[in-house]
Write an enzyme that holds these catalytic residues in place. Sequence first.
Site, PDB file in Angstrom:
ATOM      1  N   ASP A 248     -11.012   1.800  -2.835  1.00  0.00           N
ATOM      2  CA  ASP A 248     -11.605   1.298  -1.771  1.00  0.00           C
ATOM      3  C   ASP A 248     -13.048   1.362  -1.538  1.00  0.00           C
ATOM      4  O   ASP A 248     -13.573   0.913  -0.703  1.00  0.00           O
ATOM      5  CB  ASP A 248     -10.838   2.432  -0.552  1.00  0.00           C
ATOM      6  CG  ASP A 248      -9.831   2.001  -0.210  1.00  0.00           C
ATOM      7  OD1 ASP A 248      -9.211   0.962  -0.292  1.00  0.00           O
ATOM      8  OD2 ASP A 248      -9.041   2.859   0.743  1.00  0.00           O
TER       9      ASP A 248
ATOM     10  N   ASP B  79       1.019  -1.271   0.060  1.00  0.00           N
ATOM     11  CA  ASP B  79       0.031  -0.040   0.046  1.00  0.00           C
ATOM     12  C   ASP B  79       0.920   1.176   0.017  1.00  0.00           C
ATOM     13  O   ASP B  79       2.228   1.265   0.462  1.00  0.00           O
ATOM     14  CB  ASP B  79      -0.867   0.048   1.366  1.00  0.00           C
ATOM     15  CG  ASP B  79      -2.197   0.792   0.812  1.00  0.00           C
ATOM     16  OD1 ASP B  79      -2.357   1.321   0.152  1.00  0.00           O
ATOM     17  OD2 ASP B  79      -3.117   0.236   1.610  1.00  0.00           O
TER      18      ASP B  79
HETATM   19  C1  GLA Z   1      -6.012   1.829   2.370  1.00  0.00           C
HETATM   20  C2  GLA Z   1      -6.259   0.536   1.349  1.00  0.00           C
HETATM   21  C3  GLA Z   1      -7.075  -0.370   2.117  1.00  0.00           C
HETATM   22  C4  GLA Z   1      -6.785  -0.742   3.597  1.00  0.00           C
HETATM   23  C5  GLA Z   1      -6.279   0.333   4.306  1.00  0.00           C
HETATM   24  C6  GLA Z   1      -5.547   0.024   5.453  1.00  0.00           C
HETATM   25  O1  GLA Z   1      -6.818   2.420   2.500  1.00  0.00           O
HETATM   26  O2  GLA Z   1      -6.800   0.989   0.206  1.00  0.00           O
HETATM   27  O3  GLA Z   1      -7.711  -1.557   1.266  1.00  0.00           O
HETATM   28  O4  GLA Z   1      -5.689  -1.615   3.170  1.00  0.00           O
HETATM   29  O5  GLA Z   1      -5.491   1.328   3.484  1.00  0.00           O
HETATM   30  O6  GLA Z   1      -5.114   0.941   6.324  1.00  0.00           O
END
Ligand code: GLA
Length: 736
Positions: A548, A478
């Site tokens: 997300d 990420d």
């Molecule tokens: C980001 C990702 C999510 C999750 C969060 C965790 O927003 O896109 O899928 O992994 O971080 O903090």
Amino acid sequence: MTKLKSRIAPSLIAALVALFVPQAAVAQASFDAESGIFRLDGGDVTYAFGLGEGGVLKSIYWGPRIAASDRLSVPKLGDISSTDPASSIDAQEYPGWGGAFYTMPALKAAWPDGNRDVVLRYRSSKLEPNAVVIELADIRRPLGVTLRYSIDPASGIVGRSARITNNDRVTVRVDEAASATWSLPVGGDYRLHYLTGQWAGEWQLQSRPVTAGSTVIGSRRGTTGHEANPWFAISRGEAREDHGPVWFGALAWSGSWQIGVDQNPRGDVRIVGGYNPFDFGYRLLPGQSLDTPVFFGGYSDDGMGKASRLLHRFELDTVVPGSPKPRLRPILYNSWEATGFAVDERGQAALAEKAASLGVERFVVDDGWFGARNNDKAGLGDWTVNSRKFPRGLKPLIDRVHGLGMEFGLWVEPEMVNADSDLFRAHPDWVMHMPDRPRSEARNQMVLDLSRTDVRDLVLETMDRLLRENDIQFIKWDHNRDFSEPGSAALPPEDQQRVATEYVRNFYYILDELRRRHPKVEFESCAGGGGRVDLGVLHRADQVWPSDNTDPYDRLRIQDGFSRAYSPGLMMAWVTDSPNWANDRRTSLRYRFLSSMQGGLGIGADLNKWKAEDFAEAKRFVAAYKEIRETVQRGDLHRLISPQDGSDRSATFYVSRDRRQAVLFAFLHSGSRLSKQPAIQVRGLDPAARYRVRPIVGQPGAESPVQSGAFWMSHGIEVPMTGDFQAEGRIFEIVP
Ligand code: GLA
């Protein structure tokens, strides 16, 4: 011109490099000395450029494949007016900013004596199988540019990049460096299509006429960005989804980028793309070079749909790890939406058992497993297992997951630190910042200065140790915030503007090195959803997380936008809970599955809340997905009714490469007696073959009569639906 010819004479012997590959995928790179024209032929496309007067490298042709015997010529341009001399409107392949040139250049440079005039001329060339390498140089100073062109035999997609080399005895600063300039046929009635977005709302398709002036899309954020994606398509005239000419391109770079589309008053259209020139400055010491990312460009004679399909195949067959046979995406479970930061051994093991019972193949522990990570205020930077949540380390959970027959995956965000972390307390200088200036935080975190070799090595070693010490098969990587104050404590003032570029290079280096050391581990690129999706990262990541936003209705549009540029086989889509966190929308489990089954399937729901009938239904969908996975992930996508069109319905159709299986997904957004639901005419089947059709998940006996491919494509298939947020799926199978 005579002088030029004699210089390139040696390459004339190898004037034609033809590759004896299967008929469908014949490509060649050639040079015709008579006309001074280089040609790349591949797929259904020809790309040509050539030597104009004085050695100017001119754009000549990019479009449908023409016969090898067809003669092209280098256009001659007269001055238009005293304010527009020929040089200012010349369609050049890689123009420097110099002479009388007023639009977007490909290269802009500055010397210590104040000179900023760069006029590039042809020097030499080399033909390679399916590729041409051209050497250009400035007319006075020893600044060289090597242009590399390659053509993919199957899709006709051309890859272009440049290497700028300082052969001088003094330092030269490169202020702008594009990968390529593309030119379209003059005077078309063009429309530009591109993708914009925001967090939880990525992949929105924009469309506007190309008129005199410039449209510039890009990212100044140090990463690919949510706001725009480095992809464009330009359609001509009446071109639509399934017919007409479309040119398209995608830039393989995960840092700040720019694509500009410019039309001059004469109607010439140029597309210039590469490093974002904003806050860009790259000093080249004597002998040093700067490589640009590769800018891929293609042509479709059959609308936006074929443009996407060409890109999808190109990505799967040549770009992503494991190509031309990348592994099919396993069905994963991720507990982020179910448990947030509250991950621990017992809770995750309980979810793993439930996930395995559904037929899930990979179990992923998301954020919260390390350091003091109980919320988003602390812990990033400290990649040791949180001993309160996992008192016995990760091993017992990993063993349990493996014992259940699933792979184990883990979330990381190694480019970031929280101020509340041991790493930041020990090395405050390791985050990007400028001297004596505040350091902006976003999601309570700062970006590590990956342009530093010591930080790069720290991240590499941390990740390497994690993978050595734990039996991990998958990493969700990420990157939850963009750059700010992109300065480095390790670089001198005059090199501060290269921080963002070195950062991405080092990011690629880390991923490449990790893949080399751990060839069985797969990676997902995630950046607060779809903030880092491009052909650069996709060369190193097996899949991406596009957003997300997991609301299955919003996802239809998000997925449609994503599919313009990227293969559905690279896109993860999770079935999560209803009502959805993003917008409170309620949808059936069936709707959520059919929405998510259009890419790499994942489940992200809180399985502790599911009832027995939910498990039973989900199991049926998971089993059905396994039957159609190859068609969805590797087949040809036809966007039959786009959710961007504003209709009550939308539909996609996936056809396997051998056309033996096809899958229809249809959605009714809002049922109304005022609207009609005509039969859906599918595309891409073998017209002469006979296909049986059955529901993806449904009652036995609900099959339709066997009909020819031609019937399903012209008569269509009735998919009646009533109510809001309804979904249907059909599997088409050839009958011998
Ligand atoms: C980001 C990702 C999510 C999750 C969060 C965790 O927003 O896109 O899928 O992994 O971080 O903090």
